[in-house]
Design a protein around this motif. Sequence first.
Motif, PDB file in Angstrom:
ATOM      1  N   LEU A  23      -0.098   5.663   2.598  1.00 45.33           N
ATOM      2  CA  LEU A  23      -0.490   4.319   2.147  1.00 45.33           C
ATOM      3  C   LEU A  23      -1.379   3.641   3.187  1.00 45.33           C
ATOM      4  CD1 LEU A  23       2.850   2.976   0.603  1.00 45.33           C
ATOM      5  CD2 LEU A  23       0.757   3.566  -0.614  1.00 45.33           C
ATOM      6  N   THR A  24      -1.030   3.797   4.470  1.00 42.11           N
ATOM      7  CA  THR A  24      -1.833   3.169   5.524  1.00 42.11           C
ATOM      8  C   THR A  24      -3.240   3.737   5.508  1.00 42.11           C
ATOM      9  OG1 THR A  24       0.166   2.879   6.846  1.00 42.11           O
ATOM     10  CG2 THR A  24      -1.911   2.647   8.015  1.00 42.11           C
ATOM     11  N   SER A  25      -3.340   5.042   5.346  1.00 43.53           N
ATOM     12  CA  SER A  25      -4.652   5.675   5.355  1.00 43.53           C
ATOM     13  C   SER A  25      -5.478   5.207   4.144  1.00 43.53           C
ATOM     14  CB  SER A  25      -4.414   7.187   5.388  1.00 43.53           C
ATOM     15  OG  SER A  25      -5.481   7.859   4.914  1.00 43.53           O
ATOM     16  N   ARG A  26      -4.841   5.127   2.984  1.00 39.22           N
ATOM     17  CA  ARG A  26      -5.552   4.644   1.782  1.00 39.22           C
ATOM     18  C   ARG A  26      -6.027   3.193   1.999  1.00 39.22           C
ATOM     19  NH1 ARG A  26      -1.847   3.267  -3.136  1.00 39.22           N
ATOM     20  NH2 ARG A  26      -1.973   1.217  -2.157  1.00 39.22           N
ATOM     21  N   GLU A  27      -5.149   2.356   2.573  1.00 43.37           N
ATOM     22  CA  GLU A  27      -5.495   0.948   2.778  1.00 43.37           C
ATOM     23  C   GLU A  27      -6.582   0.785   3.850  1.00 43.37           C
ATOM     24  OE1 GLU A  27      -4.467  -1.741   0.944  1.00 43.37           O
ATOM     25  OE2 GLU A  27      -3.568  -0.225  -0.370  1.00 43.37           O
ATOM     26  N   LEU A  28      -6.560   1.659   4.857  1.00 43.01           N
ATOM     27  CA  LEU A  28      -7.616   1.598   5.883  1.00 43.01           C
ATOM     28  C   LEU A  28      -8.966   1.941   5.273  1.00 43.01           C
ATOM     29  CD1 LEU A  28      -5.938   3.145   9.065  1.00 43.01           C
ATOM     30  CD2 LEU A  28      -6.929   0.848   8.843  1.00 43.01           C
ATOM     31  N   LEU A  83       1.254  -1.760   8.005  1.00 47.37           N
ATOM     32  CA  LEU A  83       0.971  -1.520   6.588  1.00 47.37           C
ATOM     33  C   LEU A  83       1.121  -2.810   5.779  1.00 47.37           C
ATOM     34  CD1 LEU A  83       0.394   0.253   4.113  1.00 47.37           C
ATOM     35  CD2 LEU A  83       2.868   0.623   3.931  1.00 47.37           C
ATOM     36  N   LEU A  84       2.190  -3.547   6.034  1.00 53.01           N
ATOM     37  CA  LEU A  84       2.438  -4.759   5.254  1.00 53.01           C
ATOM     38  C   LEU A  84       1.309  -5.777   5.456  1.00 53.01           C
ATOM     39  CD1 LEU A  84       6.278  -4.996   5.948  1.00 53.01           C
ATOM     40  CD2 LEU A  84       5.208  -4.372   3.793  1.00 53.01           C
ATOM     41  N   ARG A  85       0.831  -5.868   6.691  1.00 55.74           N
ATOM     42  CA  ARG A  85      -0.257  -6.820   6.974  1.00 55.74           C
ATOM     43  C   ARG A  85      -1.578  -6.360   6.364  1.00 55.74           C
ATOM     44  NH1 ARG A  85       2.230  -7.430  12.270  1.00 55.74           N
ATOM     45  NH2 ARG A  85       0.921  -5.800  13.132  1.00 55.74           N
ATOM     46  N   ASP A 124       4.575  -5.475  -4.660  1.00 55.66           N
ATOM     47  CA  ASP A 124       3.783  -4.265  -4.943  1.00 55.66           C
ATOM     48  C   ASP A 124       3.876  -3.262  -3.794  1.00 55.66           C
ATOM     49  OD1 ASP A 124       3.006  -5.411  -7.294  1.00 55.66           O
ATOM     50  OD2 ASP A 124       1.020  -6.026  -6.591  1.00 55.66           O
ATOM     51  N   VAL A 125       3.701  -3.740  -2.570  1.00 50.05           N
ATOM     52  CA  VAL A 125       3.700  -2.787  -1.453  1.00 50.05           C
ATOM     53  C   VAL A 125       5.102  -2.193  -1.270  1.00 50.05           C
ATOM     54  CG1 VAL A 125       3.934  -4.539   0.391  1.00 50.05           C
ATOM     55  CG2 VAL A 125       3.000  -2.311   0.932  1.00 50.05           C
ATOM     56  N   LEU A 126       6.124  -3.001  -1.464  1.00 52.83           N
ATOM     57  CA  LEU A 126       7.488  -2.469  -1.322  1.00 52.83           C
ATOM     58  C   LEU A 126       7.754  -1.433  -2.417  1.00 52.83           C
ATOM     59  CD1 LEU A 126       9.492  -5.722  -0.391  1.00 52.83           C
ATOM     60  CD2 LEU A 126       8.657  -3.924   1.139  1.00 52.83           C
TER      61      LEU A 126
END
Length: 450
Positions: free
Chosen positions: A11-16, A403-405, A442-444
């Motif tokens: 998820l972090t990689s997708r969001e980055l 990730l949350l931020r 959503d993120v949770l």
Amino acid sequence: MNYSATRLLELTSRELDRFRANHAESAVLHERARISLLNRVPMQWMVHWAGGFPIYVAHAEGGQLRDVDGHEYVDFCLGDTAAMFGHSPPATVAAITKQLSSGMTFMLPTPDALVVGEQLSAHFGVDSWQFTLSATDANRAALRYARAITGRNKILVFNHCYHGSVDETFATLDGDKIVAPVTSLGPPVDPAVTTRVVEFNDVPALSEALEKGDVAAVLTEPALTNVGIVLPGEGFHARLRDLTRRHGTLLIIDETHTLSAGLGGCTRVYGLEPDIVVVGKAIAGGVPAGAYGFSQECSRKAASVTSMVNTDSPGVGGTLAANALSLAAMRATLADVLTAKAFESSIALATRWTQGVASLISEHGLAWHVTQLGCRSEYHFAPQPFTTGAEANAAMDHPLERLLRLYSLNRGFVLTPFHNMALFCPAHSLQDVDRHCEIMDDVLSELFKR
Ligand SMILES: Cc1ncc(COP(=O)(O)O)c(C=O)c1O
């Protein structure tokens, strides 16, 4: 419930990727800063923004911010408290605009100086104010005065405190040893020489540390806010006051963040009796300013020690401190921005957010909790409220926080680059609060889906 580390990374990689794709202009500026700025940022903590580089700000007003890529954000960071009542409050802007054409700094007082002193006295119940350019400087000066008044050299802070970049406060417990935190850059001396450290809410340890009679001052926030929020336990402040008085130690209350509790900060809300109060950040609506004031008894002693130091460089001060521009900003902000009404609406929004987050925690079956201190609120990755800084520190999870931020940032919400804090101002709306809770849902859901 626990999350899968692999899922967090995915998820972090997708969001980055999403962040980079949407922030081309900020990326260009960040790249251009390679030579002119150390590590490409004007302040090192800006490296820690969740996207890997900071968004560059084009405009901010009230509770909103726009970046150079044209994205609009709801700003729950609010300059990490420095813009706690919203960006560029009209009353502050009007006052500094007027002052700009009448001179900005003179090494002479303007009438605003004494009005601000009177305003701060009315808020915090202590007098004899002095001004600085930051809360850090105000803490440094308060410690100098405390040493001069008591003739003692040690100070005491609580584990995992933060009071700005004040050398003596960069001290933490490692077992029963006092050490510099690993994050402390170039500490001047071993902090065990200058500082005692005990856990917040630990009355026996506090009592033992003060008994030796060599501590000039306890410097503390009334509730810790820089390692998540750690609230004082029942009776803790009364014991802290008793013990400091009994051992001839001054009590310095740093209200820089806890001003969020309401008018007069926790000093007023909890009915505290500090010897010195320190404030900064929000008191000038975003213009650099800090201040410290003394109780009546302490102010007599402070006046007496300064009269003995017949020099213009006594180790406290700064050429630009108490400049006309900061004072005009403080006067207007204290009169027209930092009002009971502003606190009421900001605190109502924080309460709504706290309830929303608490519901999400319960719906997702998480062993987390959320803590509110006036218009500041924060969630923590542990089931119970903390009593010490060590407990709060142990519950931190930096990859998860990031990730949350980042997820929020990609969907139009700015949160501080440190832990999970959100601040609310009168210009925010219930819709802003509810929308952020939806995004958190959503993120949770994505992170914890089975
Ligand atoms: C409690 C407290 N005191 C003092 C400071 C220092 O404020 P400044 O960085 O504006 O000097 C901070 C900064 O976050 C703080 O949290």
